[in-house]
Structures are given as structure tokens and as C-alpha cells.
Scaffold this motif. Sequence first.
Motif, PDB file in Angstrom:
ATOM      1  N   LEU A 173       0.830  -1.194   0.000  1.00 44.67           N
ATOM      2  CA  LEU A 173       0.000   0.000   0.000  1.00 44.67           C
ATOM      3  C   LEU A 173       0.870   1.251   0.000  1.00 44.67           C
ATOM      4  CD1 LEU A 173      -3.025   0.823   0.140  1.00 44.67           C
ATOM      5  CD2 LEU A 173      -2.714   1.105   2.610  1.00 44.67           C
ATOM      6  N   ASP A 174       0.510   2.188  -0.876  1.00 48.38           N
ATOM      7  CA  ASP A 174       1.228   3.464  -0.967  1.00 48.38           C
ATOM      8  C   ASP A 174       0.346   4.649  -0.603  1.00 48.38           C
ATOM      9  OD1 ASP A 174       3.755   2.397  -2.371  1.00 48.38           O
ATOM     10  OD2 ASP A 174       2.147   1.718  -3.698  1.00 48.38           O
ATOM     11  N   VAL A 175      -0.944   4.552  -0.864  1.00 46.72           N
ATOM     12  CA  VAL A 175      -1.864   5.684  -0.685  1.00 46.72           C
ATOM     13  C   VAL A 175      -3.104   5.217   0.059  1.00 46.72           C
ATOM     14  CG1 VAL A 175      -3.380   7.319  -1.875  1.00 46.72           C
ATOM     15  CG2 VAL A 175      -1.072   6.875  -2.763  1.00 46.72           C
ATOM     16  N   LEU A 176      -3.480   5.978   1.088  1.00 46.25           N
ATOM     17  CA  LEU A 176      -4.738   5.752   1.800  1.00 46.25           C
ATOM     18  C   LEU A 176      -5.582   7.013   1.717  1.00 46.25           C
ATOM     19  CD1 LEU A 176      -6.689   4.277   3.744  1.00 46.25           C
ATOM     20  CD2 LEU A 176      -5.290   5.172   5.649  1.00 46.25           C
ATOM     21  N   VAL A 177      -6.809   6.868   1.243  1.00 49.21           N
ATOM     22  CA  VAL A 177      -7.766   7.983   1.213  1.00 49.21           C
ATOM     23  C   VAL A 177      -8.866   7.671   2.217  1.00 49.21           C
ATOM     24  CG1 VAL A 177      -9.374   9.344  -0.168  1.00 49.21           C
ATOM     25  CG2 VAL A 177      -7.256   8.473  -1.206  1.00 49.21           C
ATOM     26  N   ASN A 178      -8.898   8.443   3.306  1.00 46.45           N
ATOM     27  CA  ASN A 178      -9.912   8.271   4.341  1.00 46.45           C
ATOM     28  C   ASN A 178     -11.114   9.157   4.010  1.00 46.45           C
ATOM     29  OD1 ASN A 178      -8.855   6.427   6.382  1.00 46.45           O
ATOM     30  ND2 ASN A 178      -7.271   7.965   6.742  1.00 46.45           N
ATOM     31  N   ASN A 179     -12.056   8.572   3.278  1.00 44.36           N
ATOM     32  CA  ASN A 179     -13.209   9.320   2.805  1.00 44.36           C
ATOM     33  C   ASN A 179     -14.509   8.912   3.494  1.00 44.36           C
ATOM     34  OD1 ASN A 179     -14.952  10.789   0.698  1.00 44.36           O
ATOM     35  ND2 ASN A 179     -15.534   8.649   0.374  1.00 44.36           N
ATOM     36  N   ALA A 180     -14.587   7.718   4.050  1.00 41.34           N
ATOM     37  CA  ALA A 180     -15.840   7.221   4.630  1.00 41.34           C
ATOM     38  C   ALA A 180     -16.308   8.119   5.764  1.00 41.34           C
ATOM     39  CB  ALA A 180     -15.651   5.796   5.135  1.00 41.34           C
ATOM     40  N   GLY A 181     -17.607   8.375   5.799  1.00 44.09           N
ATOM     41  CA  GLY A 181     -18.175   9.173   6.874  1.00 44.09           C
ATOM     42  C   GLY A 181     -19.680   9.260   6.735  1.00 44.09           C
ATOM     43  N   ILE A 182     -20.313   9.826   7.753  1.00 41.69           N
ATOM     44  CA  ILE A 182     -21.759  10.009   7.749  1.00 41.69           C
ATOM     45  C   ILE A 182     -22.085  11.447   8.124  1.00 41.69           C
ATOM     46  CG2 ILE A 182     -22.327   7.604   8.221  1.00 41.69           C
ATOM     47  CD1 ILE A 182     -22.668   8.328  11.157  1.00 41.69           C
ATOM     48  N   GLY A 183     -23.300  11.860   7.829  1.00 43.50           N
ATOM     49  CA  GLY A 183     -23.721  13.221   8.106  1.00 43.50           C
ATOM     50  C   GLY A 183     -24.507  13.320   9.402  1.00 43.50           C
ATOM     51  N   ALA A 184     -24.767  14.547   9.806  1.00 43.62           N
ATOM     52  CA  ALA A 184     -25.595  14.814  10.977  1.00 43.62           C
ATOM     53  C   ALA A 184     -26.136  16.224  10.869  1.00 43.62           C
ATOM     54  CB  ALA A 184     -24.796  14.652  12.263  1.00 43.62           C
ATOM     55  N   GLN A 185     -27.367  16.404  11.303  1.00 41.30           N
ATOM     56  CA  GLN A 185     -27.999  17.714  11.270  1.00 41.30           C
ATOM     57  C   GLN A 185     -28.384  18.142  12.679  1.00 41.30           C
ATOM     58  OE1 GLN A 185     -30.984  16.475   8.174  1.00 41.30           O
ATOM     59  NE2 GLN A 185     -30.312  18.348   7.160  1.00 41.30           N
ATOM     60  N   GLY A 186     -28.576  19.452  12.845  1.00 39.57           N
ATOM     61  CA  GLY A 186     -29.046  19.972  14.120  1.00 39.57           C
ATOM     62  C   GLY A 186     -28.064  20.899  14.801  1.00 39.57           C
ATOM     63  N   ALA A 187     -28.596  21.740  15.695  1.00 36.19           N
ATOM     64  CA  ALA A 187     -27.766  22.614  16.511  1.00 36.19           C
ATOM     65  C   ALA A 187     -27.196  21.820  17.682  1.00 36.19           C
ATOM     66  CB  ALA A 187     -28.595  23.802  16.995  1.00 36.19           C
ATOM     67  N   VAL A 188     -26.445  22.485  18.541  1.00 37.50           N
ATOM     68  CA  VAL A 188     -25.664  21.774  19.554  1.00 37.50           C
ATOM     69  C   VAL A 188     -26.528  20.954  20.510  1.00 37.50           C
ATOM     70  CG1 VAL A 188     -25.611  23.711  21.195  1.00 37.50           C
ATOM     71  CG2 VAL A 188     -23.732  22.039  21.165  1.00 37.50           C
ATOM     72  N   ALA A 189     -27.756  21.369  20.754  1.00 37.28           N
ATOM     73  CA  ALA A 189     -28.598  20.654  21.711  1.00 37.28           C
ATOM     74  C   ALA A 189     -29.590  19.695  21.069  1.00 37.28           C
ATOM     75  CB  ALA A 189     -29.370  21.665  22.566  1.00 37.28           C
ATOM     76  N   ASP A 190     -29.485  19.519  19.761  1.00 37.62           N
ATOM     77  CA  ASP A 190     -30.529  18.776  19.043  1.00 37.62           C
ATOM     78  C   ASP A 190     -30.281  17.279  18.912  1.00 37.62           C
ATOM     79  OD1 ASP A 190     -31.993  21.064  18.678  1.00 37.62           O
ATOM     80  OD2 ASP A 190     -31.198  21.488  16.683  1.00 37.62           O
ATOM     81  N   ASN A 191     -29.103  16.807  19.282  1.00 41.94           N
ATOM     82  CA  ASN A 191     -28.812  15.383  19.155  1.00 41.94           C
ATOM     83  C   ASN A 191     -28.496  14.774  20.518  1.00 41.94           C
ATOM     84  OD1 ASN A 191     -28.778  14.636  16.178  1.00 41.94           O
ATOM     85  ND2 ASN A 191     -27.476  16.457  16.169  1.00 41.94           N
ATOM     86  N   SER A 192     -28.888  13.520  20.682  1.00 44.28           N
ATOM     87  CA  SER A 192     -28.659  12.813  21.937  1.00 44.28           C
ATOM     88  C   SER A 192     -27.196  12.425  22.092  1.00 44.28           C
ATOM     89  CB  SER A 192     -29.512  11.540  21.970  1.00 44.28           C
ATOM     90  OG  SER A 192     -29.046  10.629  20.971  1.00 44.28           O
ATOM     91  N   ASP A 193     -26.816  12.020  23.295  1.00 45.86           N
ATOM     92  CA  ASP A 193     -25.465  11.505  23.516  1.00 45.86           C
ATOM     93  C   ASP A 193     -25.169  10.342  22.580  1.00 45.86           C
ATOM     94  OD1 ASP A 193     -25.104  13.338  25.508  1.00 45.86           O
ATOM     95  OD2 ASP A 193     -24.738  11.866  27.107  1.00 45.86           O
ATOM     96  N   ASP A 194     -26.153   9.457  22.413  1.00 49.81           N
ATOM     97  CA  ASP A 194     -25.936   8.282  21.558  1.00 49.81           C
ATOM     98  C   ASP A 194     -25.603   8.703  20.126  1.00 49.81           C
ATOM     99  OD1 ASP A 194     -26.335   6.529  23.621  1.00 49.81           O
ATOM    100  OD2 ASP A 194     -28.414   6.038  23.076  1.00 49.81           O
ATOM    101  N   GLU A 195     -26.299   9.734  19.623  1.00 41.66           N
ATOM    102  CA  GLU A 195     -26.028  10.180  18.270  1.00 41.66           C
ATOM    103  C   GLU A 195     -24.665  10.859  18.170  1.00 41.66           C
ATOM    104  OE1 GLU A 195     -27.082  10.836  14.096  1.00 41.66           O
ATOM    105  OE2 GLU A 195     -27.303   9.322  15.671  1.00 41.66           O
ATOM    106  N   TRP A 196     -24.301  11.641  19.173  1.00 42.94           N
ATOM    107  CA  TRP A 196     -22.955  12.235  19.178  1.00 42.94           C
ATOM    108  C   TRP A 196     -21.884  11.139  19.136  1.00 42.94           C
ATOM    109  CZ3 TRP A 196     -20.741  17.119  19.120  1.00 42.94           C
ATOM    110  CH2 TRP A 196     -21.633  18.198  19.065  1.00 42.94           C
ATOM    111  N   HIS A 197     -22.063  10.121  19.952  1.00 48.52           N
ATOM    112  CA  HIS A 197     -21.074   9.041  19.982  1.00 48.52           C
ATOM    113  C   HIS A 197     -21.062   8.271  18.656  1.00 48.52           C
ATOM    114  CE1 HIS A 197     -19.762   9.537  24.071  1.00 48.52           C
ATOM    115  NE2 HIS A 197     -21.000   9.444  24.545  1.00 48.52           N
TER     116      HIS A 197
END
Length: 250
Positions: free
Chosen positions: A74-98
Motif C-alpha cells: 500500500l502506498d496511498v490511503l484515502v480516508n473518505n468514509a463518513g456520515i452526516g448529521a444535522q441539528g444545533a448543539v442541543a438537538d442530538n442525543s449523547d448516543d447520536e454524538w457518539h
Amino acid sequence: MGAFDGLRALVTGGASGIGLATARLLASQGAHVAILDLAQASPDGFAACVRADVGDDTSVTSAVSSAVDTLGGLDVLVNNAGIGAQGAVADNSDDEWHRVWDINVVGLVRVTRAALPALRSSAHGAIVNVSSIAATAGLPQRALYSATKGAVLSLTRAMAADLLAEGIRVNAVCPGTADTPWVARLLERTPDPAAEYAALAARQPHGRLVSADEVAAAITYLASPAAGSTTGTSLAVDGGMDGLRLRKEG
């Protein structure tokens, strides 16, 4: 001769969107490419397509090992995987933050940790992490997502400092809102997808969404031997959204 002739690359989240565009561009420039994705889809034209959940270390370790074995290193690693999230700071539960943090930040760590032994054996070791405009500009209703992408940007610089002596370069790209299947799915959930699309396009100074191919071009440059003196930096692909302050006429 392609810029990546003889080099081997692994792209996470490579089954669609920015990841797939990057994998295709790397392959077109001579790289042997493996993609890692949670999706069942296996796009054609690559040396390997391995299924893994970046939220599970056992899954990641097995998948990266399989990809490296198939590629022969291996010569190159592209770390692209991820998921989205919506909401202001108080709009998501601890479980969703984690949950989102575990995928977007710790998931990147898991893949990198599994890939490092192979990257250390490369004469052209390079890692490119996909961050976001959300890491550098305050966007409404994106508190959780912005926190994770800010962490990716900071982590990129720390990784670059740690790995420079081992000959591994680490950089990041910060895309603006991109025209990808993931964004399309978000738009479908809004009351007026066409109006929301127009608003997202207008938010970027050049007046449109960023294309997956444009982000792929930036990733590919940072991963290439041509960028051999570039490490610990980020490249914005956002139509000027982060850096420009244009004056409205009239």
C-alpha cells in the motif's frame, strides 16, 4: 505514463460519491486501487472491493489486511468514509454524538492504524483525509457534523507531524457542499428539494455545488508523488466559500 503507475491505493467509502470519483481517477492514472465500503455494491474496474464497517475494528482490520494482500502492499490511503448529521448543539442525543464521532473520527483512526504497517514499507506513503467546509466555516444546523470534521482537520496535522519522519505525508481536503448521492438523499427529505438545492448552490461564491470529480482531483494531487513536499496542509474545494468575502453589487 500515469502519475500513479505501480502505486497501490485504498479508498474508504469508495462505492459512491467522492470516494468512487477518487478511486476512478486514481485507477485512470495507473494506480492499483482497492475500495472499502459498507455498501454491498462492488463497482467494476478495481483490484479489490472489500466490505467493512469503519465503526468496527475487527471488520476494518480484516478488510484492510485483505486489500493490502490483494494489492501486494500500500502506498496511498484515502480516508473518505463518513456520515452526516444535522441539528444545533442541543438537538442530538449523547448516543447520536457518539455514533457520528465513532464513524467520522475514530473510524478514520481504525483504518489508518490498520494500514500503517503497509504504508511504512512504501517509498511514496501518503494519506489524504476528507474533512469539510464545516471544519472551517460556521454552518447552521451542523454542530455535530462540524465537530467531527474539525477533529479530522486537527488530526490530519497531528498525524503529519508524527509520520513525517517515517516518510508518510498526511494532508486533507475540505470540500464545500458537493453534488453527491448523499446530498441528494438529504435534499429528498426537505419540503422543497429544488429550493433547498438552489439555496445550497447560492451559498457558495461560485454559485453551484462542487462536483465529486473536482474533489477527487484535489485528493489525487495531494496523494501523488508530485506533491512530495506537501504535508500537514488542507486544500479547500469550496468555490471560495471559506476564504472569500465578496461584496454584493447594488
